[in-house]
Scaffold this active site. Structure first.
Site, PDB file in Angstrom:
ATOM      1  N   ASP A 174     -18.185  -5.482  -5.106  1.00 42.07           N
ATOM      2  CA  ASP A 174     -19.440  -5.981  -5.676  1.00 42.07           C
ATOM      3  C   ASP A 174     -19.274  -6.003  -7.198  1.00 42.07           C
ATOM      4  O   ASP A 174     -18.174  -5.777  -7.730  1.00 42.07           O
ATOM      5  CB  ASP A 174     -20.649  -5.168  -5.188  1.00 42.07           C
ATOM      6  CG  ASP A 174     -20.712  -3.759  -5.777  1.00 42.07           C
ATOM      7  OD1 ASP A 174     -19.772  -3.356  -6.502  1.00 42.07           O
ATOM      8  OD2 ASP A 174     -21.697  -3.053  -5.501  1.00 42.07           O
ATOM      9  N   HIS A 175     -20.382  -6.255  -7.898  1.00 40.81           N
ATOM     10  CA  HIS A 175     -20.329  -6.365  -9.369  1.00 40.81           C
ATOM     11  C   HIS A 175     -19.798  -5.082 -10.012  1.00 40.81           C
ATOM     12  O   HIS A 175     -19.062  -5.139 -10.997  1.00 40.81           O
ATOM     13  CB  HIS A 175     -21.728  -6.687  -9.909  1.00 40.81           C
ATOM     14  CG  HIS A 175     -22.774  -5.723  -9.447  1.00 40.81           C
ATOM     15  ND1 HIS A 175     -23.242  -5.722  -8.149  1.00 40.81           N
ATOM     16  CD2 HIS A 175     -23.409  -4.716 -10.087  1.00 40.81           C
ATOM     17  CE1 HIS A 175     -24.138  -4.754  -8.023  1.00 40.81           C
ATOM     18  NE2 HIS A 175     -24.253  -4.121  -9.179  1.00 40.81           N
TER      19      HIS A 175
ATOM     20  N   CYS B  39     -16.895  -0.594  -4.784  1.00 41.33           N
ATOM     21  CA  CYS B  39     -18.268  -0.721  -5.278  1.00 41.33           C
ATOM     22  C   CYS B  39     -18.436   0.362  -6.349  1.00 41.33           C
ATOM     23  O   CYS B  39     -17.440   0.880  -6.865  1.00 41.33           O
ATOM     24  CB  CYS B  39     -19.296  -0.647  -4.155  1.00 41.33           C
ATOM     25  SG  CYS B  39     -19.402   0.920  -3.283  1.00 41.33           S
TER      26      CYS B  39
ATOM     27  N   THR C  45     -19.728   3.466  -6.140  1.00 36.57           N
ATOM     28  CA  THR C  45     -19.386   4.807  -5.665  1.00 36.57           C
ATOM     29  C   THR C  45     -18.316   4.826  -4.565  1.00 36.57           C
ATOM     30  O   THR C  45     -17.752   5.878  -4.270  1.00 36.57           O
ATOM     31  CB  THR C  45     -20.637   5.472  -5.060  1.00 36.57           C
ATOM     32  OG1 THR C  45     -21.125   4.604  -4.015  1.00 36.57           O
ATOM     33  CG2 THR C  45     -21.725   5.678  -6.100  1.00 36.57           C
TER      34      THR C  45
ATOM     35  N   HIS D 254      -3.503  10.577   9.905  1.00 31.81           N
ATOM     36  CA  HIS D 254      -4.228  11.151  11.044  1.00 31.81           C
ATOM     37  C   HIS D 254      -5.239  10.198  11.671  1.00 31.81           C
ATOM     38  O   HIS D 254      -5.521  10.307  12.861  1.00 31.81           O
ATOM     39  CB  HIS D 254      -4.979  12.420  10.616  1.00 31.81           C
ATOM     40  CG  HIS D 254      -4.073  13.587  10.385  1.00 31.81           C
ATOM     41  ND1 HIS D 254      -4.534  14.884  10.324  1.00 31.81           N
ATOM     42  CD2 HIS D 254      -2.728  13.655  10.199  1.00 31.81           C
ATOM     43  CE1 HIS D 254      -3.509  15.708  10.110  1.00 31.81           C
ATOM     44  NE2 HIS D 254      -2.401  14.978  10.020  1.00 31.81           N
TER      45      HIS D 254
ATOM     46  N   ARG E  23      -1.592  13.435  19.713  1.00 31.29           N
ATOM     47  CA  ARG E  23      -2.964  13.898  19.499  1.00 31.29           C
ATOM     48  C   ARG E  23      -3.734  12.965  18.561  1.00 31.29           C
ATOM     49  O   ARG E  23      -4.935  12.749  18.741  1.00 31.29           O
ATOM     50  CB  ARG E  23      -2.990  15.350  19.004  1.00 31.29           C
ATOM     51  CG  ARG E  23      -2.471  15.576  17.612  1.00 31.29           C
ATOM     52  CD  ARG E  23      -2.465  17.070  17.284  1.00 31.29           C
ATOM     53  NE  ARG E  23      -2.188  17.338  15.882  1.00 31.29           N
ATOM     54  CZ  ARG E  23      -0.977  17.278  15.320  1.00 31.29           C
ATOM     55  NH1 ARG E  23       0.085  16.936  16.046  1.00 31.29           N
ATOM     56  NH2 ARG E  23      -0.814  17.555  14.042  1.00 31.29           N
ATOM     57  N   HIS E  24      -3.047  12.413  17.594  1.00 25.46           N
ATOM     58  CA  HIS E  24      -3.728  11.510  16.659  1.00 25.46           C
ATOM     59  C   HIS E  24      -4.036  10.171  17.324  1.00 25.46           C
ATOM     60  O   HIS E  24      -5.123   9.621  17.147  1.00 25.46           O
ATOM     61  CB  HIS E  24      -2.881  11.309  15.403  1.00 25.46           C
ATOM     62  CG  HIS E  24      -2.676  12.563  14.622  1.00 25.46           C
ATOM     63  ND1 HIS E  24      -3.725  13.384  14.249  1.00 25.46           N
ATOM     64  CD2 HIS E  24      -1.545  13.166  14.167  1.00 25.46           C
ATOM     65  CE1 HIS E  24      -3.253  14.422  13.597  1.00 25.46           C
ATOM     66  NE2 HIS E  24      -1.925  14.320  13.533  1.00 25.46           N
TER      67      HIS E  24
HETATM   68  C1  RB5 Z   1     -24.589  -0.994  -7.341  1.00 27.06           C
HETATM   69  O1  RB5 Z   1     -25.431  -0.611  -8.374  1.00 27.06           O
HETATM   70  C2  RB5 Z   1     -24.231   0.207  -6.486  1.00 27.06           C
HETATM   71  O2  RB5 Z   1     -25.352   0.636  -5.792  1.00 27.06           O
HETATM   72  C3  RB5 Z   1     -23.118  -0.146  -5.539  1.00 27.06           C
HETATM   73  O3  RB5 Z   1     -22.015  -0.606  -6.271  1.00 27.06           O
HETATM   74  C4  RB5 Z   1     -22.561   0.979  -4.684  1.00 27.06           C
HETATM   75  O4  RB5 Z   1     -22.254   2.096  -5.448  1.00 27.06           O
HETATM   76  C5  RB5 Z   1     -23.300   1.301  -3.467  1.00 27.06           C
HETATM   77  O5  RB5 Z   1     -22.919   2.159  -2.672  1.00 27.06           O
END
Ligand code: RB5
Length: 142
Positions: free
Chosen positions: A8-9, A65, A67, A98, A133-134
């Site tokens: 994403d951005h 993204c 996070t 794994h 197992r994996h």
């Molecule tokens: C965008 O602001 C943010 O919410 C997105 O990039 C991401 O971190 C969502 O999980």
């Protein structure tokens, strides 16, 4: 090896760095965007990458993204797609060894570029262990 990329951005700039890294390593990829820092919706790009991974046996996805959480949650809704939200090299390695993860999701706002590139390198160069197992556990995921 074929790698599908999406961001994403918030992940756009790191995705571009990952592309440079893949080019240097001569690893083939397809970039599904986004192509700017203009605000957009991460599930759209997670869906493009996840469906490409579903259709191309043995391929991998790299999502970025802010996070790494949103793209990981969204990609994991697709059957056969196993996404790791990578926050360390250890997780990037274990997810392959794994869990036979086929998508790595990174957080551009929380992971320094150098670390993120290392996580991608480790993820793409680590094989699934194939120990019984994996294999059994991954099969149970469906
Ligand atoms: C965008 O602001 C943010 O919410 C997105 O990039 C991401 O971190 C969502 O999980």
């Amino acid at each position: 090896m074929k790698v599908f990329l999406g961001a994403d951005h918030a992940g756009y700039k790191l995705k571009e760095k990952i592309k440079q890294f893949l080019e240097q390593k001569k690893i083939g990829f397809k970039d599904f965007g986004t192509n700017s820092t203009e605000s957009c919706d991460y599930p759209d790009f997670a869906k493009k990458v996840a469906t490409a991974v579903q259709k191309n046996k043995g391929s991998y996805g790299v999502l970025v993204c802010g996070t790494g959480t949103g793209t990981a949650i969204a990609a994991n809704r697709f059957s056969g797609v196993r996404t790791v939200q990578a926050t360390s090299e250890y997780l990037s390695k274990m997810a392959r060894e794994h869990n036979n993860a086929n998508v790595i999701s990174l957080g551009a706002r929380v992971t320094p570029e150098k670390d993120a590139l290392k996580f991608v390198e480790t993820f793409l160069s680590t094989a699934f262990s194939k120990e019984e197992r994996h294999v059994r556990r991954v099969k149970k995921i469906g």
